[in-house]
Design an enzyme around this catalytic site. Structure first.
Site, short mmCIF file in Angstrom:
data_model
loop_
_atom_site.label_atom_id
_atom_site.label_comp_id
_atom_site.label_asym_id
_atom_site.label_seq_id
_atom_site.Cartn_x
_atom_site.Cartn_y
_atom_site.Cartn_z
N PRO A 187 10.55 -22.25 53.18
CA PRO A 187 11.70 -22.85 52.67
C PRO A 187 11.98 -23.18 51.49
CG PRO A 187 9.95 -24.54 53.31
CD PRO A 187 9.35 -23.21 53.01
N GLU A 188 13.24 -22.72 50.96
CA GLU A 188 13.85 -22.99 49.77
C GLU A 188 14.63 -24.07 49.91
OE1 GLU A 188 14.74 -19.45 47.33
OE2 GLU A 188 13.39 -18.33 48.34
N ARG A 233 -0.06 -22.75 56.83
CA ARG A 233 -0.89 -22.71 55.69
C ARG A 233 -1.46 -23.81 54.80
NH1 ARG A 233 2.07 -17.84 52.22
NH2 ARG A 233 0.04 -17.93 50.88
N ARG A 252 13.01 -19.81 24.59
CA ARG A 252 12.13 -19.68 25.74
C ARG A 252 11.95 -18.11 25.93
NH1 ARG A 252 12.08 -24.39 28.85
NH2 ARG A 252 10.54 -23.46 29.83
#
Length: 272
Positions: A2-3, A110, A152
């Site tokens: 899932p995102e 998992r 960054r």
DNA sequence: CAGCGCCCCTGCCCGC
DNA sequence: TGCGGGCAGGGGCGCT
């Protein structure tokens, strides 16, 4: 699995079954998830009503009178509403039995998922308090994101997948958003122009929004609470398509690795 | 602090 | 058919 769009889809699917209902019983079959499921969970939950169901990033938050249950599905977590006579299957780890007799059942092959309890204000929880803005909120905008990106040095794909910068963008939608924005995934974050960051912010919003509307992406086994798949898979332009022709220009898509994650892009369309 | 690689775990697919 | 290696939608943690 899932995102953010998948978690949002799960949330919408289970909410009608949970809202206002009471936890009657709990069965824990396997405590070992990413962290152990608290063994005294029943003390907080049994006999208690689920007051609200919300989502922060990829965390589902169930609010009870005494605190919050935090649920994260990890890579393979599945939440389903099942009848009480539904047989247990492999990797079913916990049942929340409701006063309606239906069961909220968590399955996770998992076991990278998380089920934790907190009695503090939930936004102060360690796993929640450092999260960046919701991608569809006004707080995720080109000005703030551009400012955050200065100086960054990490690849932009890694940057947008870091939940401290913006929540909910996993590997699928990071690849898709960068394609939509025409930006190479390995471009260093600090070198993106304001115009590029603006395009990227819009692309992330678009991809996430469309994926939610499609009910998420089903690759292998993601299913809604009612068992239906998500249909965003049909909209994927680059994810899982390494070596195949770009749908825009027919150039072969390049597959690389970034931060140990499969990364796919079109060397012709993504030049930013 | 920023950046990066390592894990946690099971299942599946591929090549030999 | 069996086996080993690599890979999978996440992300916290420890190291540099």
């Amino acid at each position: 699995m899932p995102e953010l769009p998948e978690v949002e889809t799960v949330k919408r699917g289970i909410t009608p079954y949970l809202q206002g209902n009471t936890i009657q019983n709990i069965h824990i079959y396997q405590t070992k998830l990413r962290w152990p499921i608290p063994s005294n969970l029943e003390n907080y939950l049994i006999g208690q009503p689920i007051q609200t169901i919300s989502r922060r990033g990829k965390y589902l938050l169930l609010q009870f009178p005494a605190g919050h249950l935090l649920i994260h599905l990890g890579m393979s977590g599945v939440l389903r509403i099942v009848d009480p006579d539904t047989k247990l299957t492999k990797h079913d780890h916990i049942d929340f039995q409701l006063n309606t007799n239906l069961i909220l059942r968590y399955n996770d092959v998992r076991r990278f998922g998380t089920i934790l309890w907190t009695d503090k204000p939930v936004q102060e929880h360690q796993l929640i308090k450092h999260l960046g803005p919701e991608p569809l909120s006004q707080y995720f905008n080109e000005n703030a994101f551009y400012a955050l990106s200065r100086n960054r040095n990490t690849p932009i794909k890694t940057f947008i997948m870091n939940s401290r910068n913006v929540v909910g963008v996993g590997n699928i939608y990071a690849n898709e958003a960068l394609f939509l924005a025409g930006i190479r995934p390995d471009k260093l974050t600090g070198t993106l122009t304001k115009a590029e960051m603006t395009k990227l912010v819009e692309a992330i919003k678009t991809v996430i929004k469309q994926a939610i509307e499609a009910g998420g992406t089903t690759l292998k086994d993601f299913r809604h609470a009612d068992g239906k798949p998500g249909y965003f898979r049909n909209n994927l332009k680059v994810y899982g398509r390494g070596g195949q022709p770009c749908l825009n220009c027919h150039t072969l898509l390049v597959e690389t690795k970034l931060g140990q994650r499969q990364t796919v892009f079109c060397p012709n369309c993504q030049t930013g």
